[in-house]
Design an enzyme around this catalytic site. Structure first.
Site, PDB file in Angstrom:
ATOM      1  N   LEU A 212       0.863  -1.181   0.000  1.00 53.62           N
ATOM      2  CA  LEU A 212       0.000   0.000   0.000  1.00 53.62           C
ATOM      3  C   LEU A 212       0.900   1.230   0.000  1.00 53.62           C
ATOM      4  O   LEU A 212       2.093   1.128   0.291  1.00 53.62           O
ATOM      5  CB  LEU A 212      -0.900   0.015   1.240  1.00 53.62           C
ATOM      6  CG  LEU A 212      -1.938  -1.097   1.296  1.00 53.62           C
ATOM      7  CD1 LEU A 212      -2.595  -1.130   2.661  1.00 53.62           C
ATOM      8  CD2 LEU A 212      -2.979  -0.906   0.201  1.00 53.62           C
ATOM      9  N   SER A 213       0.334   2.384  -0.261  1.00 51.90           N
ATOM     10  CA  SER A 213       1.179   3.579  -0.295  1.00 51.90           C
ATOM     11  C   SER A 213       1.893   3.785   1.036  1.00 51.90           C
ATOM     12  O   SER A 213       3.054   4.190   1.062  1.00 51.90           O
ATOM     13  CB  SER A 213       0.377   4.815  -0.680  1.00 51.90           C
ATOM     14  OG  SER A 213      -0.659   5.061   0.248  1.00 51.90           O
ATOM     15  N   GLU A 214       1.223   3.497   2.170  1.00 50.32           N
ATOM     16  CA  GLU A 214       1.862   3.592   3.480  1.00 50.32           C
ATOM     17  C   GLU A 214       1.361   2.513   4.428  1.00 50.32           C
ATOM     18  O   GLU A 214       0.196   2.114   4.376  1.00 50.32           O
ATOM     19  CB  GLU A 214       1.616   4.946   4.154  1.00 50.32           C
ATOM     20  CG  GLU A 214       2.501   6.046   3.645  1.00 50.32           C
ATOM     21  CD  GLU A 214       1.970   6.659   2.358  1.00 50.32           C
ATOM     22  OE1 GLU A 214       2.792   7.210   1.606  1.00 50.32           O
ATOM     23  OE2 GLU A 214       0.765   6.559   2.095  1.00 50.32           O
ATOM     24  N   THR A 215       2.271   2.099   5.284  1.00 53.47           N
ATOM     25  CA  THR A 215       1.944   1.257   6.426  1.00 53.47           C
ATOM     26  C   THR A 215       2.411   2.002   7.668  1.00 53.47           C
ATOM     27  O   THR A 215       3.557   2.442   7.740  1.00 53.47           O
ATOM     28  CB  THR A 215       2.649  -0.116   6.347  1.00 53.47           C
ATOM     29  OG1 THR A 215       2.199  -0.802   5.171  1.00 53.47           O
ATOM     30  CG2 THR A 215       2.337  -0.964   7.574  1.00 53.47           C
TER      31      THR A 215
ATOM     32  N   HIS B 107      -2.947  10.475   6.029  1.00 57.18           N
ATOM     33  CA  HIS B 107      -4.026   9.489   6.032  1.00 57.18           C
ATOM     34  C   HIS B 107      -3.676   8.261   6.856  1.00 57.18           C
ATOM     35  O   HIS B 107      -4.546   7.678   7.508  1.00 57.18           O
ATOM     36  CB  HIS B 107      -4.452   9.127   4.600  1.00 57.18           C
ATOM     37  CG  HIS B 107      -3.570   8.164   3.892  1.00 57.18           C
ATOM     38  ND1 HIS B 107      -2.361   8.516   3.342  1.00 57.18           N
ATOM     39  CD2 HIS B 107      -3.733   6.843   3.639  1.00 57.18           C
ATOM     40  CE1 HIS B 107      -1.822   7.455   2.773  1.00 57.18           C
ATOM     41  NE2 HIS B 107      -2.624   6.435   2.944  1.00 57.18           N
TER      42      HIS B 107
END
Length: 101
Positions: free
Chosen positions: A44-47, A73
């Site tokens: 995902l874009s961020e964890t 987010h």
């Protein structure tokens, strides 16, 4: 080491909408290479990973390839996990990160 994982869609009330982020609450920090591997696996874009309690948490964000200084987010997703999934009753949550409080 077991790492709990929640996938949260920020900025929406609808499933499969909004901005997705993975959130992993931890009891202690594992090696950075493991955090990076988990983020790469999530893809995902961020964890977001956090450690702490009593309303105060250390928060870190990883993309699939690197640790980053700030992610809005994924921070909101972490707060959602604390309040909704882990039933934290603190009226205020404080996150400390590489970008400050």
């Amino acid at each position: 080491m077991r790492i709990p994982l929640y996938q949260i869609d920020a900025f929406t009330k609808q499933v499969l909408q909004g901005n997705p982020a993975a959130v992993c609450p931890l009891r202690e920090w594992p090696d950075d290479a493991l955090l990076q591997a988990v983020a790469a696996e999530n893809n995902l874009s961020e964890t977001a990973f956090f450690v702490g309690g009593a309303g105060r948490y250390r928060l870190r964000w990883f993309t699939p390839t690197t640790e980053i200084d700030l992610c809005g987010h994924a921070t909101l997703a972490a707060a959602h996990v604390l309040y909704r999934e882990l039933a934290v009753e603190s009226g205020e949550i404080v996150f400390d990160s590489r970008s400050g409080r």
